[in-house]
Design an enzyme around this catalytic site. Sequence first.
Site, PDB file in Angstrom:
ATOM      1  N   ARG A 177       0.820  -1.228   0.000  1.00 55.29           N
ATOM      2  CA  ARG A 177       0.000   0.000   0.000  1.00 55.29           C
ATOM      3  C   ARG A 177       0.847   1.268   0.000  1.00 55.29           C
ATOM      4  O   ARG A 177       0.406   2.328   0.423  1.00 55.29           O
ATOM      5  CB  ARG A 177      -0.982   0.024   1.171  1.00 55.29           C
ATOM      6  N   LYS A 223       2.652  11.694 -10.385  1.00 52.09           N
ATOM      7  CA  LYS A 223       1.762  10.856 -11.198  1.00 52.09           C
ATOM      8  C   LYS A 223       2.531   9.605 -11.594  1.00 52.09           C
ATOM      9  O   LYS A 223       3.646   9.698 -12.127  1.00 52.09           O
ATOM     10  CB  LYS A 223       1.322  11.589 -12.464  1.00 52.09           C
ATOM     11  N   GLU A 281       7.822  19.233 -24.066  1.00 55.93           N
ATOM     12  CA  GLU A 281       7.295  19.648 -22.759  1.00 55.93           C
ATOM     13  C   GLU A 281       7.869  21.017 -22.355  1.00 55.93           C
ATOM     14  O   GLU A 281       7.200  21.801 -21.683  1.00 55.93           O
ATOM     15  CB  GLU A 281       7.612  18.602 -21.683  1.00 55.93           C
ATOM     16  N   LYS A 334       6.580  23.463 -13.144  1.00 52.13           N
ATOM     17  CA  LYS A 334       5.786  22.285 -12.782  1.00 52.13           C
ATOM     18  C   LYS A 334       5.696  22.125 -11.267  1.00 52.13           C
ATOM     19  O   LYS A 334       4.634  21.813 -10.735  1.00 52.13           O
ATOM     20  CB  LYS A 334       6.361  21.020 -13.438  1.00 52.13           C
ATOM     21  N   GLU A 346      -4.786  17.627  -9.394  1.00 52.88           N
ATOM     22  CA  GLU A 346      -5.375  18.116 -10.631  1.00 52.88           C
ATOM     23  C   GLU A 346      -6.847  18.489 -10.470  1.00 52.88           C
ATOM     24  O   GLU A 346      -7.710  18.119 -11.263  1.00 52.88           O
ATOM     25  CB  GLU A 346      -5.203  17.062 -11.750  1.00 52.88           C
ATOM     26  N   ARG A 365      -3.550  22.299 -12.137  1.00 52.42           N
ATOM     27  CA  ARG A 365      -2.612  21.317 -12.710  1.00 52.42           C
ATOM     28  C   ARG A 365      -3.036  20.875 -14.105  1.00 52.42           C
ATOM     29  O   ARG A 365      -2.198  20.467 -14.910  1.00 52.42           O
ATOM     30  CB  ARG A 365      -2.460  20.115 -11.770  1.00 52.42           C
ATOM     31  N   ASN A 409      -1.696  19.922 -19.059  1.00 51.18           N
ATOM     32  CA  ASN A 409      -2.143  19.085 -20.170  1.00 51.18           C
ATOM     33  C   ASN A 409      -2.247  19.878 -21.467  1.00 51.18           C
ATOM     34  O   ASN A 409      -2.811  19.378 -22.451  1.00 51.18           O
ATOM     35  CB  ASN A 409      -3.516  18.462 -19.853  1.00 51.18           C
ATOM     36  N   HIS A 440      -1.968  18.270 -24.806  1.00 45.99           N
ATOM     37  CA  HIS A 440      -2.000  16.824 -24.584  1.00 45.99           C
ATOM     38  C   HIS A 440      -3.275  16.142 -25.083  1.00 45.99           C
ATOM     39  O   HIS A 440      -3.301  14.923 -25.207  1.00 45.99           O
ATOM     40  CB  HIS A 440      -1.802  16.508 -23.093  1.00 45.99           C
ATOM     41  N   HIS A 492      -2.338  12.839 -26.769  1.00 48.34           N
ATOM     42  CA  HIS A 492      -2.724  11.519 -26.242  1.00 48.34           C
ATOM     43  C   HIS A 492      -3.524  10.732 -27.279  1.00 48.34           C
ATOM     44  O   HIS A 492      -3.431   9.507 -27.347  1.00 48.34           O
ATOM     45  CB  HIS A 492      -3.525  11.660 -24.953  1.00 48.34           C
ATOM     46  N   HIS A 511       6.327  11.090 -27.203  1.00 46.21           N
ATOM     47  CA  HIS A 511       5.376  11.908 -26.448  1.00 46.21           C
ATOM     48  C   HIS A 511       5.561  13.406 -26.706  1.00 46.21           C
ATOM     49  O   HIS A 511       4.606  14.105 -27.050  1.00 46.21           O
ATOM     50  CB  HIS A 511       5.510  11.588 -24.959  1.00 46.21           C
TER      51      HIS A 511
HETATM   52  N1  GLY Z   1       2.251  15.524 -17.041  1.00 43.46           N
HETATM   53  C1  GLY Z   1       1.236  16.340 -16.498  1.00 43.46           C
HETATM   54  C2  GLY Z   1       1.175  16.295 -15.017  1.00 43.46           C
HETATM   55  O1  GLY Z   1       2.072  15.771 -14.377  1.00 43.46           O
HETATM   56  O2  GLY Z   1       0.232  16.791 -14.443  1.00 43.46           O
END
Ligand code: GLY
Length: 352
Positions: free
Chosen positions: A119, A141, A183, A214, A224, A228, A232, A235, A239, A255
Amino acid sequence: MSVVRIPVELGERSYDVIVGRGVRSELASVIRDRAPKALRAVVVSSEALVSMPWAELETGLSTTVLTVPDGEAAKVATQVERLCTEFSRLELSRHDVIVSLGGGSVTDLAGFAAAVYLRGIAVVHVATSLVAQVDAAVGGKTGVNLATGKNLMGAFHQPLAVLCDLELLETLSPREIQDGRGEIVKCCLLTGMSLGDIDAATSDQLITMAISYKCSIVGADEREGGLRALLNYGHTLAHAIEALQLDGEDLDIRHGEAVAVGLAFAARLARRLGRLDNAGVQRHDDALAFFGLSGSLPAGLSAIRLLEAMGRDKKAHHNLTFVLAGENGYETVSDLNPEVVLSELVNFGGVA
Ligand code: GLY
């Protein structure tokens, strides 16, 4: 550039992103400070990286190295189960620590395995690619892909630290550097840097700027809830292109390259919606050109398939969502009319 420590302010889960040449040598002291009860470390790295002369990391602990496949092939659920089984065979306890050594696929996979094993146990990311340094390894993430899309299974799991060793960027191919620039240009646009500002900055300064931006966003909105989502930018289409690639479309796009295309498209979509003028679109194109990135959609992609893939993007919340420029700066815009997006995709080179 001397070593820079950029804090991610998250209360008791706060940590530093340590940026500079040779900072991988700080791993043992980071582990000693942040995980003082750890007795063992497992380094998770890709087969290609682990044989590199610089890849032998000093953790200060009894250490086992586990390898995973290179690239996106690592980001599958079976690898998570495999890693967790190995952790358990090694009798790793909650006090022990996982070290990811690699690009974004390795940090995403090892971070997720660390998030779910017992966990949740500690992880330190040693980010070796530019994409991982400026984006993937920072912000907690973690996750893997499903057959239905990228990063659909994952968890937020903040690391104890992220080490961004700029020396390792010298080991990357020009294409891997381009990948990371997608990025970086996103951050340049979001922070409103002019072309003059970009031109005046050194590469190390641009990397540090992107990481700092960031870190500040993650500190303000870890999960998010709003802010946050700006990360994106570009993206939604990126994506979708990557989802088609995963689905077997004959594409060879990384990417950051897909993000570059997504940024060019987002500017055009914003113009179509009356949110951005021609000069704004030109600003995007100039920034992409400065970094040598193509904002053109790869030839032969079906506009309708891209639209369908956008609808499946987990960040779309079941409707078409884009980060778009506008009068009030950048914002998340939801419930876009699919017909408008489809028609703009066709204008952008998508096959009708
Ligand atoms: N790659 C976008 C984020 O980490 O929120």
